[in-house]
Scaffold this motif. Structure first.
Motif, mmCIF file in Angstrom:
data_model
loop_
_atom_site.group_PDB
_atom_site.id
_atom_site.type_symbol
_atom_site.label_atom_id
_atom_site.label_comp_id
_atom_site.label_asym_id
_atom_site.label_seq_id
_atom_site.Cartn_x
_atom_site.Cartn_y
_atom_site.Cartn_z
ATOM 1 N N GLN A 243 0.824 -1.205 0.000
ATOM 2 C CA GLN A 243 0.000 0.000 0.000
ATOM 3 C C GLN A 243 0.857 1.253 0.000
ATOM 4 N N LEU A 244 2.037 1.162 -0.596
ATOM 5 C CA LEU A 244 2.914 2.322 -0.611
ATOM 6 C C LEU A 244 2.492 3.260 -1.734
ATOM 7 N N GLY A 245 1.182 3.500 -1.832
ATOM 8 C CA GLY A 245 0.647 4.283 -2.936
ATOM 9 C C GLY A 245 1.279 5.650 -3.057
ATOM 10 N N GLU A 246 1.624 6.239 -1.935
ATOM 11 C CA GLU A 246 2.087 7.618 -1.985
ATOM 12 C C GLU A 246 3.470 7.768 -2.592
ATOM 13 N N ILE A 247 4.223 6.691 -2.654
ATOM 14 C CA ILE A 247 5.583 6.858 -3.157
ATOM 15 C C ILE A 247 5.813 6.080 -4.449
ATOM 16 N N GLY A 248 4.743 5.654 -5.088
ATOM 17 C CA GLY A 248 4.933 4.851 -6.295
ATOM 18 C C GLY A 248 5.397 3.472 -5.857
ATOM 19 N N ALA A 249 5.202 2.482 -6.698
ATOM 20 C CA ALA A 249 5.490 1.111 -6.282
ATOM 21 C C ALA A 249 6.989 0.891 -6.091
ATOM 22 N N GLN A 250 7.325 0.238 -5.004
ATOM 23 C CA GLN A 250 8.707 -0.164 -4.757
ATOM 24 C C GLN A 250 8.825 -1.626 -5.166
ATOM 25 N N VAL B 48 0.418 2.215 6.999
ATOM 26 C CA VAL B 48 1.794 2.451 6.553
ATOM 27 C C VAL B 48 1.738 2.658 5.044
ATOM 28 N N ALA B 49 2.078 3.864 4.602
ATOM 29 C CA ALA B 49 1.987 4.167 3.174
ATOM 30 C C ALA B 49 3.333 4.568 2.587
ATOM 31 N N VAL B 50 4.387 4.482 3.389
ATOM 32 C CA VAL B 50 5.743 4.745 2.869
ATOM 33 C C VAL B 50 6.665 3.643 3.395
ATOM 34 N N TRP B 267 1.821 5.983 -13.051
ATOM 35 C CA TRP B 267 2.121 6.346 -11.669
ATOM 36 C C TRP B 267 3.238 5.464 -11.121
ATOM 37 N N HIS B 284 4.822 13.932 -9.527
ATOM 38 C CA HIS B 284 4.624 12.813 -8.615
ATOM 39 C C HIS B 284 4.428 13.333 -7.204
ATOM 40 N N SER B 285 4.287 12.383 -6.277
ATOM 41 C CA SER B 285 4.093 12.771 -4.885
ATOM 42 C C SER B 285 5.435 13.122 -4.250
ATOM 43 N N GLY B 287 6.204 12.195 -1.576
ATOM 44 C CA GLY B 287 6.586 10.980 -0.867
ATOM 45 C C GLY B 287 7.623 10.145 -1.609
ATOM 46 N N SER B 288 7.744 10.322 -2.916
ATOM 47 C CA SER B 288 8.725 9.538 -3.680
ATOM 48 C C SER B 288 10.130 10.099 -3.578
#
Lengths: 286, 439
Positions: A243-250, B48-50, B267, B284-285, B287-288
């Motif tokens: 669910q790391l949507g905010e940073i693009g897929a890792q 957890v989103a990061v 994305w 982009h965000s 966050g990246s």
């Protein structure tokens, strides 16, 4: 008579081609199924800082286990493994007892309302688990076992699918054999234990594997009835990476976590696959 | 056959009756035993989103808080992704259990959460603070934009991000291109940075994903002088500024040939292309950023999206702290105190450094921790600056449906199935219908 000969020749000429076609289709399907698994494995071994870009999604500059190390750092997978195994065993153990007893009754005995009761059990299979989230949660609260592995397991103890699968397998045992055993003084549980269960082993294995894989992957329910990592299953670890949507897929990290979660299951399936398929075939024939 | 059908029907009927019965039985509800006198136990549900050790950080903060307030016990509960946190809150409130007192949920979920009665307003608690107004004023206005509903304050900005433009600063330098300051110079820069060999693109000037488009699109509209959303029941999908912004997005590919045509489902892939030098700029965000800085072997620049009437623009995203409903006064106070504790400038600076989220308070940006970090990673400061001309993220009544309408028609315009004007007129019309009942 003479008219038959060309027919046979024709058949002989084409005899192998449908089989080859089938193999070809199956190979393609197998490759399709396998490709994400292989890709995940390859991707999980890329160095973390090696960017994935269009046309460059397989091997990176080198092979590295960084992603696995980071995945283990971000989630307590060791603890999660133990919990998942306990949860799965706790569910399967009770399911096998309940299902085999119920299936035995349905297969061997005639009693008032047996068919209605059996239909009733089958309807359970049609209710989506998510529809039962709130009522199940209330039951767990009422029982006072919130945040325990027991809470994760209890709602699955009665398995309609298990009952159905085992009943089908038990029906294959000739009733004369059972009658003979009864005449010889065999009690019902001896009959179940020494006659019915051994002959239904393929179905038992099939059910075991499907139950294990289902509960190994179960996520929402365990997440809702637990709150600490001490009792949470392995899927709670995986979701930290999906669910790391905010940073693009890792991709590398996600693949590593996916491998950590699915590999044991995959290996188990490979080991038991023959019995698994046999079990489904048996239940289908009846 | 007929007998069988009959049995099936009877079975279904009995099953339904049983289900209903159990439903009523449990609807009676079970009372929770109250906590011991004076002691308060609360939990905080978070997603957890990061890819940062959020669990460890929050546990540390909870321990620190308990050391200062021994009568309060705080349990951080990791609850999956944002959607899972919402489901968990919903299930425990509907199920009559103790819901986590605090929850980190999407800032844009505000209307759904308040309408369902899952969260509680913080105004009384804020008023009881010695410096409540100053506390709220210290948050970046762009982040507070999604916290108000009917004049009440429902959430505090916590793990927040923003849409930013990442650019390959080395390429700009090599090609002697000045940083863009408006739409024209931006389009020209993107076109100049696009490289084609024998008709094949080997490097795009820009990748601007439109697979979940409202968020990345908003900075274009805002920079052109009109946000797509007004108050809780108003959208401005067919305002001239918004239509112009959409036309500009389309022109970037059709006219300037600076990015791929049609809806870009990029994305998840544009970050990799950017880091590998295959794309010169991406939207982009914020966050990246940590990952992009780590995986790029060139200087990465960060700025807001250049605008027309505004020099640049952005839009915030991410999660806020909500206090759930149905708590005792003591629990509510403890939850609020912990929320204030979490948003302490020093802690926010530390949290931002560890996670890549933008510090949501001005005073947090001024701490020595953050100033040192900005000196090390100036891009983090640039991301915060991008928010200077930001406006609120799309959030209003009936969000799911309205957002769906906007996405559908925005994408059909991008794919050339409708003109920008026609698409936005249709979207406005349908959105107005979807909002009618809420006015």
């Amino acid at each position: 008579m003479p008219r038959r000969i060309p027919r046979i020749q024709k058949a002989a000429g084409f005899r192998f081609s449908p089989v080859y076609l089938l193999y070809a289709v199956m190979t393609i399907l197998a490759l399709l199924w396998l490709s994400p698994v292989v890709w995940s494995l390859v991707a999980s071994l890329r160095p973390l800082n090696d960017p994935f870009y269009s046309g460059h999604i397989w091997f990176g500059k080198s092979l590295a286990v960084e992603s696995y190390l980071k995945a283990f750092r971000l989630a307590p997978f060791g603890r999660y493994y133990v919990n998942t195994v306990m949860q799965v065993v706790l569910i399967l153990g009770v399911q096998l007892v309940f299902s085999s007893l119920a299936a035995f009754a349905f297969a061997r005995y005639r009693f008032r309302g047996d068919r209605v009761l059996f239909m009733l059990i089958l309807t359970q299979m049609m209710i989506p688990t998510s529809a039962l989230l709130v009522p199940n949660f209330q039951t767990i609260r009422w029982l006072g076992i919130y945040n325990t592995i027991l809470a994760i397991a209890i709602p699955f103890w009665g398995s309609a699918f298990g009952t159905f699968l085992l009943r089908q397998a038990f029906l294959a045992v000739p009733s004369d054999l059972g009658d003979a055993a009864e005449i010889d003084g065999c009690s019902w549980y001896q009959m179940l234990f020494y006659m019915y269960l051994p002959s239904a082993m393929p179905s038992v294995t099939a059910f075991a594997i499907s139950s294990i894989s289902w509960h190994w992957n179960d996520f929402l329910w365990p997440l809702i009835v637990t709150q600490s990592d001490k009792v949470r299953p392995i899927t709670a670890g995986l979701v930290r990476f999906t669910q790391l949507g905010e940073i693009g897929a890792q991709w590398a990290l996600l693949s590593a976590a996916t491998m950590i979660v699915t590999l044991p299951l995959l290996l188990m399936f490979l080991k038991f696959q023959k019995r698994f398929i046999e079990g489904y075939l048996h239940s289908g024939i009846k | 056959m007929k007998r069988e059908t009959m049995y099936v029907r009877t079975g279904v009927l009995i099953a339904a009756a049983l289900l209903l019965g159990t439903g009523f039985l449990f609807a009676a509800g079970q009372a929770e035993s109250p906590a011991a006198e004076g002691n308060v136990e609360i939990s905080i549900a978070y997603p957890v989103a990061v890819d940062a050790p959020i669990a460890d950080i929050l546990q540390k903060y909870a321990d620190e808080f308990q050391a200062e307030n021994p009568e309060v016990t705080i349990t951080p509960v990791f609850s999956g992704g944002y959607t899972d946190v919402k489901t968990a809150i919903q299930t425990s409130i509907e199920g009559g259990g103790n819901a986590p007192a605090l929850a980190v949920m999407l800032a844009t979920d505000l209307y759904d959460l308040v309408n369902a009665g899952y969260v509680t307003a913080m105004d009384e608690l804020l008023a009881a603070m010695p410096d409540g107004d100053a506390y709220i004023d210290d948050f970046l206005p762009a982040f507070m934009g999604n916290s108000y509903y009917e004049g009440k304050t429902y959430s505090l900005p916590f793990q927040r991000s923003a849409v930013v433009l990442y650019y390959n600063a080395d390429l700009f330098r090599e090609e002697g291109i000045a940083l863009p300051t408006d739409w024209d110079s931006f389009a020209q820069a993107a076109a100049a940075l696009t490289v084609r060999k024998n008709g094949q693109v080997t490097r795009w000037g820009l990748e601007y994903s439109s697979d979940w488009p409202y968020w990345l699109f908003q900075p274009l509209a805002i920079g052109n002088g009109k946000n797509i959303v007004g108050d809780e029941t108003t959208v401005y999908f067919n305002a001239p500024e918004v239509v112009e912004a959409l036309q500009y997005y389309i022109d970037l590919s059709r006219v300037y040939k600076a990015m791929p045509e049609g809806v870009q489902a990029s994305w998840g892939t544009s970050t990799g292309n950017f880091a590998a030098g295959k794309t010169a700029m991406i939207m982009h965000s914020s966050g990246s950023m940590t990952n992009l800085l780590g995986s790029s072997d060139f200087e990465v620049g960060v700025m807001g999206m250049p605008g027309t009437v505004k020099p640049y623009a952005s839009v915030p995203g991410g999660g806020n702290l909500y206090i759930t409903s149905g708590l005792s006064d003591a629990e509510e106070q403890a939850a609020f105190d912990f929320a204030v504790f979490l948003t302490d400038p020093e802690r926010e600076a530390e949290f931002s450094k560890a996670t890549g989220y933008i510090v949501p308070r001005y005073s947090a940006a001024e701490t020595k921790t953050m100033q040192d970090y900005f000196a090390d990673v100036p891009q983090a400061l640039d991301a915060m600056k991008a928010l200077e001309y930001a406006e609120k993220e799309l959030a209003l009544q009936n969000l799911g449906e309205v957002r769906g309408i906007f996405h559908k028609y925005l994408q059909s315009a991008i794919n050339g199935e409708m003109s920008a004007q026609e698409a936005m007129d249709t979207a406005q019309n349908l959105a107005d219908k979807a909002l009618e009942d809420f006015r």
